[in-house]
Design a protein around this motif. Structure first.
Motif, PDB file in Angstrom:
ATOM      1  N   ALA A  19       0.748  -1.063   0.137  1.00  0.00           N
ATOM      2  CA  ALA A  19      -0.026  -0.044   0.016  1.00  0.00           C
ATOM      3  C   ALA A  19       0.790   1.177   0.157  1.00  0.00           C
ATOM      4  O   ALA A  19       0.602   2.086  -0.694  1.00  0.00           O
ATOM      5  N   ALA A  22       2.521   1.676  -3.459  1.00  0.00           N
ATOM      6  CA  ALA A  22       1.352   1.914  -4.575  1.00  0.00           C
ATOM      7  C   ALA A  22       0.781   3.428  -4.175  1.00  0.00           C
ATOM      8  O   ALA A  22       0.091   3.894  -5.064  1.00  0.00           O
ATOM      9  N   GLY A  23       1.255   4.051  -3.137  1.00  0.00           N
ATOM     10  CA  GLY A  23       0.375   5.464  -2.848  1.00  0.00           C
ATOM     11  C   GLY A  23      -1.090   5.015  -2.365  1.00  0.00           C
ATOM     12  O   GLY A  23      -1.960   5.964  -2.662  1.00  0.00           O
ATOM     13  N   ASP A  24      -1.290   3.759  -2.009  1.00  0.00           N
ATOM     14  CA  ASP A  24      -2.931   3.587  -2.121  1.00  0.00           C
ATOM     15  C   ASP A  24      -3.290   3.846  -0.671  1.00  0.00           C
ATOM     16  O   ASP A  24      -3.266   3.036   0.519  1.00  0.00           O
ATOM     17  N   ARG A  25      -3.893   5.108  -0.583  1.00  0.00           N
ATOM     18  CA  ARG A  25      -4.160   5.302   0.778  1.00  0.00           C
ATOM     19  C   ARG A  25      -5.695   4.432   1.351  1.00  0.00           C
ATOM     20  O   ARG A  25      -5.688   4.285   2.445  1.00  0.00           O
ATOM     21  N   GLU A  26      -6.411   4.229   0.459  1.00  0.00           N
ATOM     22  CA  GLU A  26      -7.736   3.135   0.831  1.00  0.00           C
ATOM     23  C   GLU A  26      -7.194   1.907   1.335  1.00  0.00           C
ATOM     24  O   GLU A  26      -7.544   1.497   2.441  1.00  0.00           O
ATOM     25  N   ALA A  27      -6.248   1.236   0.745  1.00  0.00           N
ATOM     26  CA  ALA A  27      -5.753  -0.109   1.117  1.00  0.00           C
ATOM     27  C   ALA A  27      -4.995  -0.003   2.343  1.00  0.00           C
ATOM     28  O   ALA A  27      -5.086  -0.771   3.368  1.00  0.00           O
ATOM     29  N   PHE A  56       2.181   9.772   1.714  1.00  0.00           N
ATOM     30  CA  PHE A  56       1.312   9.849   0.518  1.00  0.00           C
ATOM     31  C   PHE A  56       1.534  11.158  -0.177  1.00  0.00           C
ATOM     32  O   PHE A  56       1.744  11.146  -1.487  1.00  0.00           O
TER      33      PHE A  56
END
Length: 108
Positions: A19, A22-27, A56
């Motif tokens: 996460a 990937a810069g995936d805030r939701e995950a 992020f």
């Protein structure tokens, strides 16, 4: 030499690294237990504020160098657009539900 995400032993920590990278805030948010806490270099930090600033908004990325304690302790080369690259240590507490209740990071 770095470990690939797939080589990380603990599934929650593996997902955390994925996460972040990937810069995936939701995950990332889905991995955290309610009321999760964190510290940076021994100082308690506001988790939401710290992760937004250090991960992020600044393109944070972890390249894991080694793991210990079943994958719940990592040494990683961490980099972001604010501070560049540094060797960091990470320690995770994971609940029975697989969610991270606390992580600690700091320079290694």
């Amino acid at each position: 030499m770095t470990l690939s995400q797939e080589q990380l032993s603990d599934p929650s920590v593996r997902a955390f690294v994925a996460a972040v990278n990937a810069g995936d805030r939701e995950a990332f948010a889905a991995l955290l237990a309610p009321g999760a806490t964190m510290s940076d270099d021994g100082s308690e930090r506001d988790l939401a504020e710290w992760t937004e600033r250090e991960i992020f908004s600044s393109g944070g990325r972890m390249d894991v160098v080694s793991e210990a304690e079943g994958g719940r302790r990592l040494v990683a080369d961490y980099r972001n657009e604010t501070y560049g690259s540094m060797r960091t240590a990470w320690r995770f507490e994971v609940g029975g539900d697989g969610r991270i209740s606390r992580f600690e990071t700091g320079q290694a």
